[in-house]
Scaffold this motif. Sequence first.
Motif, short mmCIF file in Angstrom:
data_model
loop_
_atom_site.label_atom_id
_atom_site.label_comp_id
_atom_site.label_asym_id
_atom_site.label_seq_id
_atom_site.Cartn_x
_atom_site.Cartn_y
_atom_site.Cartn_z
N THR A 61 48.64 64.58 31.65
CA THR A 61 50.71 64.64 31.57
C THR A 61 50.76 64.62 29.49
O THR A 61 51.40 64.55 29.40
N GLY A 62 49.87 63.88 28.61
CA GLY A 62 50.14 63.17 27.33
C GLY A 62 50.43 62.44 27.30
O GLY A 62 51.53 61.88 26.07
N LYS A 63 51.37 61.58 28.59
CA LYS A 63 52.56 60.69 28.34
C LYS A 63 51.56 59.19 28.13
O LYS A 63 50.58 59.06 28.46
N THR A 64 52.24 57.83 27.01
CA THR A 64 51.52 56.67 27.19
C THR A 64 52.12 56.20 28.39
O THR A 64 52.81 56.14 29.16
N VAL A 65 50.71 55.41 28.83
CA VAL A 65 50.32 54.25 30.38
C VAL A 65 50.72 53.29 29.77
O VAL A 65 51.35 52.41 30.35
N GLN A 66 50.29 53.03 28.32
CA GLN A 66 49.96 51.54 28.80
C GLN A 66 50.62 51.08 26.27
O GLN A 66 49.23 52.09 26.06
N THR A 67 50.94 50.21 26.74
CA THR A 67 50.28 49.95 24.81
C THR A 67 49.66 48.38 24.78
O THR A 67 50.91 47.78 25.15
N LEU A 68 48.25 48.20 24.43
CA LEU A 68 47.75 47.20 24.30
C LEU A 68 48.17 46.46 22.66
O LEU A 68 47.31 46.59 22.26
N LEU A 69 48.71 45.22 23.19
CA LEU A 69 48.91 44.56 21.59
C LEU A 69 47.78 43.24 21.67
O LEU A 69 48.06 42.48 23.05
N GLY A 70 48.18 42.42 20.81
CA GLY A 70 46.83 41.03 20.57
C GLY A 70 46.29 41.03 19.43
O GLY A 70 46.13 39.88 18.85
N HIS A 71 45.78 42.45 18.76
CA HIS A 71 44.26 42.36 17.74
C HIS A 71 45.48 42.06 16.70
O HIS A 71 46.63 42.52 16.30
N GLN A 72 45.05 41.05 15.18
CA GLN A 72 45.90 40.79 14.41
C GLN A 72 45.01 42.28 13.26
O GLN A 72 45.61 41.30 12.36
N ALA A 73 43.97 42.72 13.44
CA ALA A 73 43.69 43.05 12.36
C ALA A 73 42.93 44.47 12.85
O ALA A 73 42.74 44.52 14.24
N ALA A 74 42.75 45.74 11.94
CA ALA A 74 42.34 47.03 12.30
C ALA A 74 41.26 46.65 13.83
O ALA A 74 40.44 45.85 14.23
N ILE A 75 41.67 47.40 14.61
CA ILE A 75 40.95 48.42 15.88
C ILE A 75 39.90 49.01 16.00
O ILE A 75 40.24 50.34 15.83
N GLY A 76 38.57 49.48 15.60
CA GLY A 76 38.09 50.46 15.42
C GLY A 76 36.58 50.65 16.34
O GLY A 76 36.49 51.48 16.38
N THR A 77 36.40 49.86 17.63
CA THR A 77 35.64 50.67 18.45
C THR A 77 36.75 50.15 20.08
O THR A 77 37.12 48.51 19.77
N VAL A 78 36.40 50.80 20.71
CA VAL A 78 36.99 50.63 22.55
C VAL A 78 35.52 51.56 22.70
O VAL A 78 35.00 52.25 23.08
N ALA A 79 35.70 50.95 24.95
CA ALA A 79 34.87 50.45 25.37
C ALA A 79 35.20 50.67 26.89
O ALA A 79 35.89 49.45 27.44
N PHE A 80 35.36 51.07 27.55
CA PHE A 80 35.33 51.77 28.96
C PHE A 80 33.64 50.49 29.51
O PHE A 80 33.02 50.93 29.52
N SER A 81 34.38 50.30 31.43
CA SER A 81 34.04 49.60 31.80
C SER A 81 33.01 50.66 32.61
O SER A 81 33.55 51.90 32.84
N LYS A 82 31.73 51.15 33.26
CA LYS A 82 30.93 52.11 34.08
C LYS A 82 32.32 52.24 35.25
O LYS A 82 32.07 53.73 35.35
#
Length: 244
Positions: free
Chosen positions: A187-208
Motif C-alpha cells: 500500500t505504501g503506507k507507514t505502519v509504524q515509526t520507531l523512535l529511541g535512537h539519539q544519533a544517526a541510524i545506519g543499519t537495520v536487520a530483520f530476524s529470519k
Amino acid sequence: KLPVPNALSLAGNAQSVNAVAISTDGKLILTAGADKSIRVYDAESGQQTRHLAEVPDSVTALAFNQDDTLTVAGHAGGAIKLWTTSDGTPFQGPPPAEGATPVTAASELHGHDGAVTDILFEAADQKLVSAGADGTVRVWQLPQAPQLMASGAEATSTLLASPDGKLAAIAGVHQQRPAVLLLDVATGKTVQTLLGHQAAIGTVAFSKDGKMLASGRAEKTARVWNLADPKFPEVQKFEHASAV
C-alpha cells in the motif's frame, strides 16, 4: 563460530568504492563508486568478469534481484539503471501494462531528487524498492512508473525488506529525530515509526522469521523491536564501545 573465508583483493576501481553487493548464490560480487564504473567479479577467484558501461555518475547503491538475473544500481544524481546480469546488456523488460505511465526506458528509472541511498527487490522480484536522500521511498513495478511511498522521512540512509517482502524498514530522520520507519510495501503506507535512537541510524536487520527488527549505529547502541506485538515495542538495548 562462523568460518572465516580467505581474503580476496578486488582490483580495478580507480576511486572510492561506495557500494558492494553479493549475488544470492554467492558466486558474483559487484563493486561501484566514484569512478562511475560497475565491476563484476567472480567471488571464488576474485577475477573481474565484466565492466558495466553507460554509468551516468557516481554509484551510491547496488543490488541483485532474487534469482540474480538482474543487476541494479542507484546513482548520485537520482537515476536507477538495470542490466541483465548474464551479458551486461541494459534490461529491456516486458512492455508496460495497458494504461500504465511509461518510464524513459525499462533499463533506466527516474524519480528521486538527489542520490539513491539504498535499493532492493521485494521477495517475488515483481517490485523494486529504492530510498533516496530526498526523503522518499519509491516502489517500482517494472517497467512502469513508481508508486511513491509517503514515509514521512526527511532523509533516508538505509532500506531493508522483511523476509516475506511485506514490510520495508527505512532508517532515516523523522521530524528531525533519528527513526526507523516501517512501510507496507503493497500500500505504501507507514505502519509504524520507531523512535529511541539519539544519533544517526545506519543499519537495520530483520530476524529470519520477520518478527524482530534490530537497528543501530552512531550512538553506540543497538535496539531490538518486537514486530509481532501490534505496538512494536522496544524489547532490548545493547551498548557497544563504538558505533554499530
